[in-house]
Write an enzyme that holds these catalytic residues in place. Sequence first.
Site, short mmCIF file in Angstrom:
data_model
loop_
_atom_site.label_atom_id
_atom_site.label_comp_id
_atom_site.label_asym_id
_atom_site.label_seq_id
_atom_site.Cartn_x
_atom_site.Cartn_y
_atom_site.Cartn_z
N VAL A 191 0.85 -1.20 0.00
CA VAL A 191 0.00 0.00 0.00
C VAL A 191 0.89 1.24 0.00
CG1 VAL A 191 -1.95 -1.05 1.24
CG2 VAL A 191 -0.12 0.08 2.54
N VAL A 290 6.19 2.74 -0.41
CA VAL A 290 5.39 1.51 -0.44
C VAL A 290 5.55 0.72 0.84
CG1 VAL A 290 4.81 -0.53 -1.78
CG2 VAL A 290 5.89 1.44 -2.92
N SER A 291 4.45 0.53 1.56
CA SER A 291 4.47 -0.17 2.84
C SER A 291 3.85 -1.56 2.70
CB SER A 291 3.66 0.64 3.86
OG SER A 291 3.46 -0.12 5.04
N PRO A 292 4.37 -2.53 3.49
CA PRO A 292 3.75 -3.86 3.52
C PRO A 292 2.62 -3.93 4.55
CG PRO A 292 5.69 -3.87 4.88
CD PRO A 292 5.57 -2.47 4.34
#
Length: 710
Positions: A191, A290-292
């Site tokens: 995300v 962008v993060s997990p």
Amino acid sequence: MNRNLVFIFVIIGILISTCYSVKIKIQDHNKIDASNAYQIGVGSYDITGPAAETGMMGYAMPGQVTGGIHFRLRARAFVFIDSQGNRAAYVSTDSCMIFQAVKIKVVQDLQAIYGEEMYTEANVLLSGTHTHSGPGGYSMYALYGITTLGFYKDNFDTIVNGIVSAIQRAHDNVKPGRIMAEQSELWDTNVNRSPPAYANNPPEEQALYDANVDKNITVLKMEDMQGNPIAALTFFAVHCTSMNNSNHLISGDNKGYASYMWEKKVNGQNVLPGQGSFIAAFGQSNEGDVSPNTLGAFCPNGSRCSIDSTCDGKTEGCIAKGPGADMFESTQIIGNNQFQKAYAMWQNASIPVQGPIIYRHQWLQMTNVTVQPQFHPLNKTGTTCRAAMGYSFAAGTTDGPGAFDFTQGDNNTNGNPFWNLISKFIAVPTEEQKECQSPKPILIDVGMTKPYPWTPDVVPIQIITIGQIVLIAVPGEFTTMSGRRMRNTIRQVLQDGGMEDPIVLIAGLANTYTGYIATYEEYEVQRYEGASTIFGPLTLSAYQQEFAGLAQSIVEGTTLPPGPTPRNLTGHTWFLLPPVIFDEAPDGDFGRVYTDAQSSYTYGDSVNVVFYGANPRNNFMIESSFHTVDLQTSEGNWTTVYNDGDWDTRFYWKMHDLAQSLCTIQWNIANTTIPGTYRITHSGYAKPSSFSSKLVAYTGISSTFTVTAN
Ligand SMILES: *[C@@H]1O[C@H](CO)[C@@H](O)[C@H](O)[C@H]1NC(C)=O
Ligand SMILES: *[C@@H]1O[C@H](CO)[C@@H](O)[C@H](O)[C@H]1NC(C)=O
Ligand SMILES: *[C@@H]1O[C@H](CO)[C@@H](O)[C@H](O)[C@H]1NC(C)=O
Ligand SMILES: *[C@@H]1O[C@H](CO)[C@@H](O)[C@H](O)[C@H]1NC(C)=O
Ligand SMILES: *[C@@H]1O[C@H](CO)[C@@H](O)[C@H](O)[C@H]1NC(C)=O
Ligand SMILES: *[C@@H]1O[C@H](CO)[C@@H](O)[C@H](O)[C@H]1NC(C)=O
Ligand SMILES: *[C@@H]1O[C@H](CO)[C@@H](O)[C@H](O)[C@H]1NC(C)=O
Ligand SMILES: *[C@@H]1O[C@H](CO)[C@@H](O)[C@H](O)[C@H]1NC(C)=O
Ligand SMILES: *[C@@H]1O[C@H](CO)[C@@H](O)[C@H](O)[C@H]1NC(C)=O
Ligand SMILES: *[C@@H]1O[C@H](CO)[C@@H](O)[C@H](O)[C@H]1NC(C)=O
């Protein structure tokens, strides 16, 4: 070094909690024959550094120091040779990023082994997976050593030796093979963590894409001429921040787990980590924003953070999480998603990779690149700046907020008198610098510090093509849109030059680290990524222009000047973490059991055996292990089924009574475990007398216990 500077480092550390044919003609894509095969070699090697007391690289959080190992970090190397003998090496390392001194030393060491022609700055590409759970201190530039109390040579040497050894292994086992590529999309796995910045990109540009992060995933399948698997190399953009900043265990995070799962699957479940011949690397890409943590960011009371990533106007409480119930499960889910998708793509990879290996590399003085109008978003001439960090840098991100009163996007230079004082003490930004970096309010003028800047100013740019696979090695963290613009620029140059269907990929955090690279429009918003885009608003534009120059040189077959020589900081570093001095065990009995195993366990149980051990900084147990889980095969015969490279076990180190070490070995018994009689061992090196450098190996063994199915 200057005492005042040391003082400031410490204060800041505490406070920032936070020669080929002119045109490349790719042949028809319908057939592979031996003539367009490559020679492929792969190898991996342990790069797990100090598992105690060492600041972890990534969250810039003092106090987040290593205290054991969840699973080991590895360097995974690929050597490719084309039919003309042109060679390139790509290495993905389970490390936060590659620092400049690492790349330079790796090439120096390779040249000492193989001579000056075989491996060079230009054909060796080193990339970090961006795990935030590895020990730091391997940068010679000061900014990236603040929370590790400086440059930890033992860790640097471990990483350099590991990468060199991985390349040597790859070099030694090259054999004819084929490469097939596959491209697809992977959803529910990443995300955007800075949507307000992304949303400032031109609407017509955003409309070209179906998401505010790249869902694209690319897999390169490598097999020998008999069709036996050699390796897999996957590119997917996502931060390795599934493990959060409360973690103290060394971990490869989601990409390390994906590699672990795939290597186990192909090499065999009974083959210990790192021992099999098949290598699966998950290379990092344009993961800047962008993060997990796919559930998003929440306040302590469970409600969503406000759009500026704060709770009641403060960043501290706003933390992203998910998709799992805890960080271990989140790591597993995000890692498993990448593995499962890539594995499925690997099985029906359909695009033959064909064509020459070509590479270009230049050193670039990044502080004053003149950007031509066609690369400037406003179609005018501009320039990059000397490096500076903005206020939002101190705010951190929702993956790891700074424990300080800053808000992302805040441009108020009068907001915090203390920080203003500190930053001015380090270097007062000139009016020219302020104007160049505008609208970034400058927090730390890292490019102006004396005697050396705190961040690199001469940076490497590099492109390697392996057939139609194009690897753009970028010295930092490109955001989603920055990565897209860069790929589009390079694809255009290559296609205009006659290259057909190039598969253009960003290899992130490669060769040198210089923070983030946000777009011009994202920079205006000055969230964390924009504040950490150190060379000013035209950083991306300059890279597009200069990388386009490399691509142009590739299609035209020209050579390029090497560029300026980067600063050599060897011998100009400092380190404030004291060495291991006291290392004691009761009666000198290192390895004595403190808490033993029970007599029996069943699936789902957790075995915890505690030993009096030694400080793991004494010896990092490279290509070895601090523990084993052994299965009894016959009377007196034991076989090791897990070690500290495995997911199912954890090694926790804790100081005890000031001078002793308690080492807990935990085994979480999976329901696939063979029922039987087991034991746990713990090994290490102890320092029997203080102030002596002599180290003695020791091993402790638990009582035997049974595991039964439930
Ligand atoms: C990303 O994937 C989409 C869909 O598969 C494709 O159309 C697009 O060209 C890819 N983008 C890049 C930059 O490779
Ligand atoms: C939860 O906390 C946030 C920030 O502290 C506050 O804005 C919000 O109103 C709270 N929500 C509830 C339901 O209490
Ligand atoms: C990290 O994750 C754990 C769950 O594994 C959670 O308890 C903790 O609050 C999180 N900490 C931070 C700082 O995000
Ligand atoms: C494998 O190939 C088939 C047919 O081209 C396609 O439908 C399927 O989606 C592919 N699988 C993956 C995981 O890409
Ligand atoms: C940029 O700076 C370098 C080093 O200070 C200098 O040699 C070079 O001439 C400058 N280039 C431009 C375009 O100003
Ligand atoms: C940029 O400016 C030049 C000179 O004013 C003009 O000729 C050109 O069309 C402009 N390009 C774009 C893309 O607007
Ligand atoms: C600071 O931000 C405000 C509102 O976002 C804006 O109006 C102002 O121009 C900015 N100031 C500077 C110096 O960039
Ligand atoms: C950097 O300096 C050190 C110490 O002076 C030297 O040993 C090393 O070879 C130098 N590295 C390069 C790449 O010149
Ligand atoms: C241990 O295993 C070896 C090899 O598998 C075997 O030769 C030996 O007899 C075994 N020892 C005992 C005591 O069973
Ligand atoms: C075994 O464990 C896995 C993962 O924890 C779980 O999904 C599965 O349902 C379990 N199987 C049995 C038979 O308990």
